[in-house]
Design a protein around this motif. Structure first.
Motif, PDB file in Angstrom:
ATOM      1  N   LEU A 230     -34.826 -35.193 -25.345  1.00 24.30           N
ATOM      2  CA  LEU A 230     -34.226 -33.883 -25.090  1.00 24.30           C
ATOM      3  C   LEU A 230     -33.363 -33.459 -26.274  1.00 24.30           C
ATOM      4  CD1 LEU A 230     -33.601 -31.551 -23.120  1.00 24.30           C
ATOM      5  CD2 LEU A 230     -31.768 -32.957 -22.183  1.00 24.30           C
ATOM      6  N   LYS A 231     -33.677 -32.295 -26.840  1.00 27.31           N
ATOM      7  CA  LYS A 231     -32.904 -31.732 -27.945  1.00 27.31           C
ATOM      8  C   LYS A 231     -32.321 -30.393 -27.496  1.00 27.31           C
ATOM      9  CE  LYS A 231     -35.777 -33.804 -31.577  1.00 27.31           C
ATOM     10  NZ  LYS A 231     -36.634 -33.520 -32.763  1.00 27.31           N
TER      11      LYS A 231
ATOM     12  N   LYS B  20     -24.315 -30.457 -20.606  1.00 27.52           N
ATOM     13  CA  LYS B  20     -25.346 -30.173 -19.610  1.00 27.52           C
ATOM     14  C   LYS B  20     -26.555 -31.101 -19.740  1.00 27.52           C
ATOM     15  CE  LYS B  20     -23.132 -26.482 -18.085  1.00 27.52           C
ATOM     16  NZ  LYS B  20     -22.543 -26.421 -16.724  1.00 27.52           N
ATOM     17  N   GLU B  21     -26.505 -32.006 -20.691  1.00 27.41           N
ATOM     18  CA  GLU B  21     -27.671 -32.853 -20.958  1.00 27.41           C
ATOM     19  C   GLU B  21     -28.058 -33.690 -19.741  1.00 27.41           C
ATOM     20  OE1 GLU B  21     -29.196 -36.394 -23.981  1.00 27.41           O
ATOM     21  OE2 GLU B  21     -27.386 -35.255 -24.455  1.00 27.41           O
ATOM     22  N   LEU B  22     -27.092 -34.319 -19.086  1.00 25.39           N
ATOM     23  CA  LEU B  22     -27.398 -35.175 -17.942  1.00 25.39           C
ATOM     24  C   LEU B  22     -28.054 -34.371 -16.818  1.00 25.39           C
ATOM     25  CD1 LEU B  22     -27.256 -37.922 -16.619  1.00 25.39           C
ATOM     26  CD2 LEU B  22     -24.944 -37.365 -15.809  1.00 25.39           C
TER      27      LEU B  22
ATOM     28  N   VAL C  15     -33.130 -33.090 -13.810  1.00 24.09           N
ATOM     29  CA  VAL C  15     -34.144 -32.132 -13.368  1.00 24.09           C
ATOM     30  C   VAL C  15     -35.524 -32.552 -13.878  1.00 24.09           C
ATOM     31  CG1 VAL C  15     -34.948 -29.752 -13.533  1.00 24.09           C
ATOM     32  CG2 VAL C  15     -32.518 -30.215 -13.197  1.00 24.09           C
ATOM     33  N   CYS C  16     -35.580 -32.946 -15.138  1.00 19.93           N
ATOM     34  CA  CYS C  16     -36.863 -33.373 -15.721  1.00 19.93           C
ATOM     35  C   CYS C  16     -37.404 -34.611 -15.012  1.00 19.93           C
ATOM     36  CB  CYS C  16     -36.689 -33.666 -17.214  1.00 19.93           C
ATOM     37  SG  CYS C  16     -36.430 -32.194 -18.234  1.00 19.93           S
ATOM     38  N   SER C  17     -36.523 -35.551 -14.668  1.00 16.84           N
ATOM     39  CA  SER C  17     -36.955 -36.777 -13.986  1.00 16.84           C
ATOM     40  C   SER C  17     -37.565 -36.478 -12.627  1.00 16.84           C
ATOM     41  CB  SER C  17     -35.768 -37.728 -13.828  1.00 16.84           C
ATOM     42  OG  SER C  17     -35.270 -38.124 -15.086  1.00 16.84           O
ATOM     43  N   LYS C  18     -37.040 -35.456 -11.947  1.00 12.87           N
ATOM     44  CA  LYS C  18     -37.565 -35.094 -10.631  1.00 12.87           C
ATOM     45  C   LYS C  18     -38.887 -34.336 -10.739  1.00 12.87           C
ATOM     46  CE  LYS C  18     -33.011 -34.816  -8.405  1.00 12.87           C
ATOM     47  NZ  LYS C  18     -32.014 -33.922  -7.768  1.00 12.87           N
ATOM     48  N   GLU C  19     -39.011 -33.490 -11.753  1.00 13.88           N
ATOM     49  CA  GLU C  19     -40.181 -32.615 -11.865  1.00 13.88           C
ATOM     50  C   GLU C  19     -41.331 -33.243 -12.645  1.00 13.88           C
ATOM     51  OE1 GLU C  19     -40.696 -29.594 -10.583  1.00 13.88           O
ATOM     52  OE2 GLU C  19     -38.780 -29.598  -9.512  1.00 13.88           O
TER      53      GLU C  19
END
Length: 287
Positions: free
Chosen positions: A32-33, A41-43, A48-52
């Motif tokens: 993630l960049k 807001k990175e975490l 969100v990415c881990s869930k989707e």
């Protein structure tokens, strides 16, 4: 598991852009960049990415391009730069050293150049997150479209295996009588018919033919192919499960080929193996 999603939003001379790309991977590898101003807001974005996104080597690039009116440039401390430069110049004169790169050296000194932090507000974050959500939706839609293509191809490969299997079933009843005839002919030519103990021969033939029987392999192969097709139609992520089923299909095909003792059936087995290899290659792209 390959995918691509892109979304952008223009707001008050600021362009928010989010690009999501993924390649094949057994697990989720997320890179993630995002701008430093949004580092807190990175975490949240990672969660969100881990869930989707369940699997894949995923790259998420978030960029903010500000118009000239809102650009915050670097500031050079001219007084400090001049002080450092004169000091280095005096030292170079005393040492007789080359002074051609003094300015470049001074620019790297602490506090000579300072960067003004970007000012953000909650409205900027809302726009950025909305853009991120659109890119993620586009990314998932891309994967869904690719998944439907893969599903069609995998169904075709299983269908081809079953077509080869149907031909094996046609040839298989002829195999045992042919093997029996070849053995009898071999014994008559090399031992003589009158010297053969028919009872002992029948016992040996039954034992030998039983070792060549592929009835169980045929039953299991058909069952595994049907299970593969049923699993393929499920809405759940079954990439690993399909991989395990394909291994079982391969095991039955290999055993069938080893027991066949028939050139035509072995050719059909080779055809099934070719289709199975294509299935395994495609499964690398299935969640």
């Amino acid at each position: 598991m390959t995918g691509f999603g892109l979304a952008s939003t223009d707001h008050e001379n600021i362009k928010f852009a989010v690009e999501i790309k993924s390649l094949n991977s057994k697990f989720l590898e997320l890179n993630l960049k995002l701008p430093r101003a949004f580092s807190e807001k990175e975490l949240l974005l990672r969660n969100v990415c881990s869930k989707e996104i369940e699997r894949g080597k995923v790259s998420v690039a978030i960029n903010i391009d500000r118009g000239e009116e809102s650009l915050k440039g670097a500031t050079i401390n001219a007084a400090l730069l001049s002080k450092y430069y004169k000091q280095l110049e005096a030292i170079n004169v005393d040492l007789g050293a080359n002074s051609s790169n003094l300015l470049q050296a001074v620019l790297s000194f602490p506090e000579v150049i300072s960067y003004q932090e970007e000012e953000i507000n909650e409205g900027d974050w809302d726009i950025l997150y909305s853009t991120f959500s659109k890119a993620l939706e586009s990314f998932n839609q891309f994967r869904l479209t690719e998944g439907n293509v893969l599903k069609t191809d995998l169904e075709l490969r299983i269908k081809n295996i079953l077509q080869f299997f149907a031909q094996v079933e046609e040839l298989e009843p002829l195999r045992i009588p042919q093997i029996r005839a070849r053995l009898n002919q071999f014994l008559e030519e090399n031992v003589g018919k009158i010297n053969v103990d028919q009872n002992r021969l029948e016992q040996e033939l039954i034992y030998y033919i039983d070792k060549l029987d592929i009835t169980e392999e045929k039953t299991r192969l058909k069952s595994h192919c049907d299970y593969f097709t049923a699993t393929l139609k499920s809405k759940d992520a079954n990439g690993k499960k399909l991989g395990f089923i394909s291994q079982e299909i391969g095991r039955e095909i290999n055993t069938m080929g080893a027991k066949a003792n028939d050139a035509q059936i072995q050719q059909l087995v080779v055809g099934m193996k070719e289709e199975l290899e294509k299935i395994k290659e495609q499964l690398l792209n299935v969640l």
